[in-house]
Motif scaffolding. Structure first.
Motif, PDB file in Angstrom:
ATOM      1  N   GLY A   1       0.845  -6.333 -36.087  1.00  0.00           N
ATOM      2  CA  GLY A   1       0.226  -6.119 -34.782  1.00  0.00           C
ATOM      3  C   GLY A   1       0.557  -4.764 -34.200  1.00  0.00           C
ATOM      4  N   ALA A   2       1.736  -4.238 -34.576  1.00  0.00           N
ATOM      5  CA  ALA A   2       2.156  -2.943 -34.044  1.00  0.00           C
ATOM      6  C   ALA A   2       1.266  -1.796 -34.506  1.00  0.00           C
ATOM      7  N   VAL A   3       0.612  -1.940 -35.668  1.00  0.00           N
ATOM      8  CA  VAL A   3      -0.172  -0.813 -36.188  1.00  0.00           C
ATOM      9  C   VAL A   3      -1.679  -0.961 -35.984  1.00  0.00           C
ATOM     10  N   VAL A   4      -2.137  -2.118 -35.509  1.00  0.00           N
ATOM     11  CA  VAL A   4      -3.587  -2.285 -35.348  1.00  0.00           C
ATOM     12  C   VAL A   4      -4.009  -2.234 -33.882  1.00  0.00           C
ATOM     13  N   GLY A   5      -3.066  -1.930 -32.967  1.00  0.00           N
ATOM     14  CA  GLY A   5      -3.366  -1.914 -31.534  1.00  0.00           C
ATOM     15  C   GLY A   5      -3.855  -0.568 -31.038  1.00  0.00           C
ATOM     16  N   GLN A   6      -4.017  -0.475 -29.721  1.00  0.00           N
ATOM     17  CA  GLN A   6      -4.502   0.735 -29.066  1.00  0.00           C
ATOM     18  C   GLN A   6      -3.555   1.167 -27.961  1.00  0.00           C
ATOM     19  N   VAL A   7      -3.575   2.466 -27.668  1.00  0.00           N
ATOM     20  CA  VAL A   7      -2.883   2.984 -26.490  1.00  0.00           C
ATOM     21  C   VAL A   7      -3.673   2.561 -25.254  1.00  0.00           C
ATOM     22  N   ARG A   8      -2.955   2.094 -24.234  1.00  0.00           N
ATOM     23  CA  ARG A   8      -3.620   1.729 -22.980  1.00  0.00           C
ATOM     24  C   ARG A   8      -2.650   1.973 -21.837  1.00  0.00           C
ATOM     25  N   VAL A   9      -3.006   2.853 -20.900  1.00  0.00           N
ATOM     26  CA  VAL A   9      -2.158   3.148 -19.746  1.00  0.00           C
ATOM     27  C   VAL A   9      -3.021   3.144 -18.488  1.00  0.00           C
ATOM     28  N   SER A  10      -2.370   3.039 -17.342  1.00  0.00           N
ATOM     29  CA  SER A  10      -3.109   3.001 -16.080  1.00  0.00           C
ATOM     30  C   SER A  10      -2.407   3.843 -15.032  1.00  0.00           C
ATOM     31  N   ALA A  11      -3.125   4.156 -13.969  1.00  0.00           N
ATOM     32  CA  ALA A  11      -2.577   4.857 -12.807  1.00  0.00           C
ATOM     33  C   ALA A  11      -3.248   4.291 -11.566  1.00  0.00           C
ATOM     34  N   GLU A  12      -2.514   4.264 -10.449  1.00  0.00           N
ATOM     35  CA  GLU A  12      -3.023   3.669  -9.218  1.00  0.00           C
ATOM     36  C   GLU A  12      -2.846   4.615  -8.044  1.00  0.00           C
ATOM     37  N   ALA A  13      -3.728   4.474  -7.078  1.00  0.00           N
ATOM     38  CA  ALA A  13      -3.594   5.188  -5.805  1.00  0.00           C
ATOM     39  C   ALA A  13      -4.067   4.263  -4.695  1.00  0.00           C
ATOM     40  N   ARG A  14      -3.567   4.491  -3.499  1.00  0.00           N
ATOM     41  CA  ARG A  14      -3.976   3.701  -2.343  1.00  0.00           C
ATOM     42  C   ARG A  14      -4.332   4.613  -1.191  1.00  0.00           C
ATOM     43  N   VAL A  15      -5.377   4.231  -0.481  1.00  0.00           N
ATOM     44  CA  VAL A  15      -5.776   4.926   0.744  1.00  0.00           C
ATOM     45  C   VAL A  15      -5.644   3.932   1.892  1.00  0.00           C
ATOM     46  N   SER A  16      -4.838   4.267   2.896  1.00  0.00           N
ATOM     47  CA  SER A  16      -4.661   3.401   4.059  1.00  0.00           C
ATOM     48  C   SER A  16      -5.117   4.159   5.305  1.00  0.00           C
ATOM     49  N   GLN A  17      -5.151   3.460   6.441  1.00  0.00           N
ATOM     50  CA  GLN A  17      -5.556   4.077   7.701  1.00  0.00           C
ATOM     51  C   GLN A  17      -4.463   3.834   8.745  1.00  0.00           C
ATOM     52  N   PRO A  18      -3.464   4.740   8.827  1.00  0.00           N
ATOM     53  CA  PRO A  18      -2.363   4.558   9.782  1.00  0.00           C
ATOM     54  C   PRO A  18      -2.855   4.476  11.222  1.00  0.00           C
ATOM     55  N   LYS A  19      -3.897   5.225  11.520  1.00  0.00           N
ATOM     56  CA  LYS A  19      -4.525   5.152  12.840  1.00  0.00           C
ATOM     57  C   LYS A  19      -5.993   5.502  12.679  1.00  0.00           C
ATOM     58  N   GLU A  20      -6.778   5.155  13.657  1.00  0.00           N
ATOM     59  CA  GLU A  20      -8.219   5.333  13.542  1.00  0.00           C
ATOM     60  C   GLU A  20      -8.563   6.792  13.276  1.00  0.00           C
ATOM     61  N   GLY A  21      -9.379   6.984  12.232  1.00  0.00           N
ATOM     62  CA  GLY A  21      -9.836   8.331  11.906  1.00  0.00           C
ATOM     63  C   GLY A  21      -8.919   9.103  10.981  1.00  0.00           C
ATOM     64  N   LEU A  22      -7.767   8.513  10.591  1.00  0.00           N
ATOM     65  CA  LEU A  22      -6.837   9.192   9.682  1.00  0.00           C
ATOM     66  C   LEU A  22      -6.701   8.348   8.414  1.00  0.00           C
ATOM     67  N   PHE A  23      -6.988   8.962   7.280  1.00  0.00           N
ATOM     68  CA  PHE A  23      -6.969   8.260   6.000  1.00  0.00           C
ATOM     69  C   PHE A  23      -5.873   8.871   5.122  1.00  0.00           C
ATOM     70  N   ARG A  24      -4.860   8.056   4.804  1.00  0.00           N
ATOM     71  CA  ARG A  24      -3.695   8.558   4.077  1.00  0.00           C
ATOM     72  C   ARG A  24      -3.759   8.125   2.616  1.00  0.00           C
ATOM     73  N   LEU A  25      -3.711   9.109   1.729  1.00  0.00           N
ATOM     74  CA  LEU A  25      -3.768   8.882   0.288  1.00  0.00           C
ATOM     75  C   LEU A  25      -2.365   8.992  -0.306  1.00  0.00           C
ATOM     76  N   ALA A  26      -1.943   7.938  -0.989  1.00  0.00           N
ATOM     77  CA  ALA A  26      -0.677   7.946  -1.733  1.00  0.00           C
ATOM     78  C   ALA A  26      -1.012   7.804  -3.207  1.00  0.00           C
ATOM     79  N   SER A  27      -0.755   8.869  -3.986  1.00  0.00           N
ATOM     80  CA  SER A  27      -1.028   8.845  -5.424  1.00  0.00           C
ATOM     81  C   SER A  27       0.052   9.633  -6.137  1.00  0.00           C
ATOM     82  N   GLY A  28       0.553   9.061  -7.232  1.00  0.00           N
ATOM     83  CA  GLY A  28       1.632   9.735  -7.945  1.00  0.00           C
ATOM     84  C   GLY A  28       2.834   9.922  -7.034  1.00  0.00           C
ATOM     85  N   GLN A  29       3.284  11.161  -6.921  1.00  0.00           N
ATOM     86  CA  GLN A  29       4.441  11.468  -6.083  1.00  0.00           C
ATOM     87  C   GLN A  29       4.035  12.232  -4.821  1.00  0.00           C
TER      88      GLN A  29
END
Length: 673
Positions: free
Chosen positions: A574-602
């Motif tokens: 199974g170790a030699v017939v598989g695939q590489v698979r990785v993911s990354a995530e980001a979030r956008v929140s709204q601390p106050k009306e009209g302000l959109f905060r993006l947190a991605s990576g560092q």
């Protein structure tokens, strides 16, 4: 024109007892072809010895030029086994913005045990706004901690929304100690501080173990002049580069079982099945649906701890061929108990150390009455001395008395208190216990013959002399007790497979009731309400001992059990017939009306326009996952990006709450040219 030969792939699986190797070629039909396979004992004191034994045998059997191997891929159960057995290096946990009360959540305090913890003011809120950071207490403690731990785990409050304080602590620790540091935001983007801290703690404990495995493998490949990328199987079945796995060893929990699922599907062609993989230490049970393993969205549970690692939805039980065999306390007709601890089988200890084992077993048999410690030995695991840092005085004294040759425990221990001390040395991964196991029972009955049968039989004789509640021997002969042990292992295997099926059907919350019903059904218990149970799909039995232990499964599970031809090397394949698979995530929140905060990576950035924030998030995760895919070992990744919105409607107006953006990159690993 002669067709260019297909590249050869080398698969390695380092388990608790055996290291497997398989040489595979894409030629030979849609399933490719296994050219050769071999096993060697896993040598925990020097993993390269076991790896070289298995790989050299494969190269010799296939008469293959090492230069023809273009990819090496490895799975391992070492991390899984360490967590199940409660082993790992001593680490310091740094909690930023948390209080001592947070240790009581998600099993964190239990996992921490006697390892040190340092609390520092700081952390962030849900929108990434910072509290005041104070690392003076950490800095003052580093001189002492640096000399007594093997690594550090850092977790800050809401670090997934802003990792700045974790990065500051990480940099300080590295500067002052030079030791490995794991920061929680590097492992998971999910909320839930204590569980994220638990995951980080376990990762830090495993670093030295996985580092030794990778270093041993790389060293062996260099000596054999195999110039090829080295990949490692993650717990979700995907492949990542060895360098990637070294930094995130927690992601290799369930690596071996995940690889076995990939191998099971490849070997049998079955799209729907229960897969049960029995090794020396654990039995791992999972479900195949539509040709893919089910993943656990809540995170893998291993050794009783729920982590934040996305992995195969697998239940891992401390049941294997090398499980500790014990007797139920205080019963008139005591039951045989198995696991969860792995012992070095007496047959294996006898093969490796000869008269040092057999003479002590014979001495104990000559005694007129059975002893509580009969058939038990202690020996060092052979790990580097630096991993013994932080031992208490009683632990250090006992550790000094134990060497590389098995020492009879009835001679080693002089008080009951020392038994607890010995168990702590075992939990640190410094000492092995040798004793009677199902593998020994199989040797007694002639169903296994690769180790020393005489030592196994002496151990079975000693175990058969144990007394029941009436003061009688529990078995009339070594053969009788050995048969009981093997029947118990098969029965428990059926219970675990059926319990996993109940859990997958949503009955995990009624575990106690389900367990009782399963036991009555498996036993064909007579009663007013007669029960029978059957799976809706076959079981694929994996592991070298599967043909032995799973032969009696079908009547207990109500369906067939398929044991493939190459079941003994399913993980390595199974170790030699598989695939590489990785993911990354980001979030956008709204601390106050009209302000959109993006947190991605560092990084954390603010926008005044929702669409621009979302576009930036998608661009960020695409770039991050592309770079991560290269680091993980593929140059031809396909990237998919998905965005999930949380919104509400107030007076017919759409109100933005949060957006979660996920990018997934997948592709075959790069191979040597």
């Amino acid at each position: 024109m002669t067709a260019k030969p297909k590249p050869l792939f080398l698969g390695i699986d380092t388990g608790g007892t055996y290291t497997d190797a398989v040489l595979w070629s894409e030629q030979g039909g849609p399933k490719g072809k296994v050219l050769a396979k071999a096993k060697a004992l896993t040598t925990r004191h020097d993993l390269a010895v076991g790896i070289s034994g298995a790989v050299d045998a494969v190269l010799e059997k296939s008469a293959t030029d090492p230069a023809a191997i273009k990819l090496v891929s490895m799975s391992t159960t070492l991390a899984t086994n360490a967590l199940v057995e409660g082993q790992g290096g001593r680490v310091a946990l740094i909690m930023i913005g948390f209080t001592e009360a947070d240790l009581a959540r998600d099993g964190l305090k239990t996992a921490l045990g006697t390892d040190p913890v340092v609390f520092c003011p700081g952390g962030h809120d849900v929108h990434g706004n910072a509290a005041k950071l104070d690392l003076s207490g950490l800095e003052a403690a580093l001189a002492e901690l640096g000399a007594s731990v093997s690594g550090f785990a850092v977790c800050a409050y809401f670090a997934t929304r802003n990792p700045a304080h974790e990065l500051a602590a990480r940099d300080l620790i590295r500067e002052k100690t030079g030791l490995p540091v794991t920061a929680s935001h590097e492992l998971s983007a999910k909320l839930g501080g204590p569980r994220r801290a638990l995951t980080t703690l376990l990762n830090a404990r495993l670093i030295s173990m996985i580092d030794r495995l990778v270093a041993a493998t790389e060293g062996f490949l260099e000596v054999r002049k195999i110039v090829a990328p080295l990949m490692v199987v993650r717990g979700d079945g995907a492949l990542v580069s060895a360098a990637f796995a070294r930094q995130r060893p927690i992601e290799t929990i369930l690596s071996g079982p995940a690889a076995s699922l990939v191998g099971a599907r490849h070997m049998t062609g079955l799209d729907s099945a229960m897969v049960s993989d029995i090794g020396g230490t654990t039995t791992d049970v999972a479900v195949l649906d539509g040709g893919r393993p089910r993943l656990d969205p809540e995170g893998a549970t291993v050794g009783g701890f729920r982590t934040m690692v996305e992995a195969v939805a697998m239940r891992t039980f401390g049941l294997g061929g090398d499980s500790e065999v014990a007797l139920e306390d205080g019963a008139l007709n005591p039951k045989i108990l198995l696991g969860p601890r792995r012992l070095v089988p007496l047959a294996l200890a006898g093969m490796m150390h000869g008269v040092a084992v057999t003479s002590e077993l014979e001495r104990q048999l000559r005694a007129p009455n059975p002893g509580r410690m009969d058939g038990r030995f202690a020996l060092r695991t052979g790990v580097p001395d630096r991993l013994a840092a932080g031992l208490t005085a009683p632990e250090a004294k006992l550790y000094e008395q134990i060497g590389a040759v098995p020492l009879a425990i009835d001679k080693l221990l002089i008080s009951n208190a020392q038994n607890a001390t010995l168990n702590r040395l075992v939990s640190r991964g410094l000492v092995h216990i040798s004793g009677f196991t199902p593998s020994d029972a199989a040797h007694v009955l002639g169903k296994q013959a690769n180790w020393d049968q005489a030592s196994a039989r002496l151990g079975a004789e000693l175990f058969a002399r144990k007394r029941d509640g009436r003061g009688q021997n529990i078995a009339a002969s070594p053969e009788v007790i050995s048969e009981r042990v093997l029947l118990t292992l098969t029965r428990w295997s059926a219970e675990y497979i059926l319990e996993t099926a109940f859990a997958e059907d949503g009955l995990d919350g009624a575990a106690t009731v389900a367990h009782a019903l399963v036991q009555r059904a498996v036993d064909a218990h007579p009663g007013i309400a007669r029960l029978s149970v059957a799976l809706d799909r076959p079981v694929i039995g994996l592991g070298a001992s599967a043909p032995l232990h799973y032969a009696g499964l079908p009547p207990l599970i109500g369906n067939e059990c398929v044991v493939p031809e190459d079941t003994d090397v399913a993980n390595a394949l199974g170790a030699v017939v598989g695939q590489v698979r990785v993911s990354a995530e980001a979030r956008v929140s709204q601390p106050k009306e009209g302000l959109f905060r993006l947190a991605s990576g560092q990084t954390v950035r603010d926008f005044t326009d929702e669409a621009k924030a979302i576009a930036a998030a998608e661009a960020d995760v695409r770039a991050i996952v592309a770079e991560r895919a290269k680091d993980a070992g593929t140059d031809n990744a396909e990237i998919e990006v998905a965005t999930e919105f949380r919104v509400s409607t107030v007076e017919a107006q759409r109100m933005f709450i949060e957006a979660h953006v996920v990018a997934v990159a997948s592709g075959r690993p790069r191979i040597a040219v």
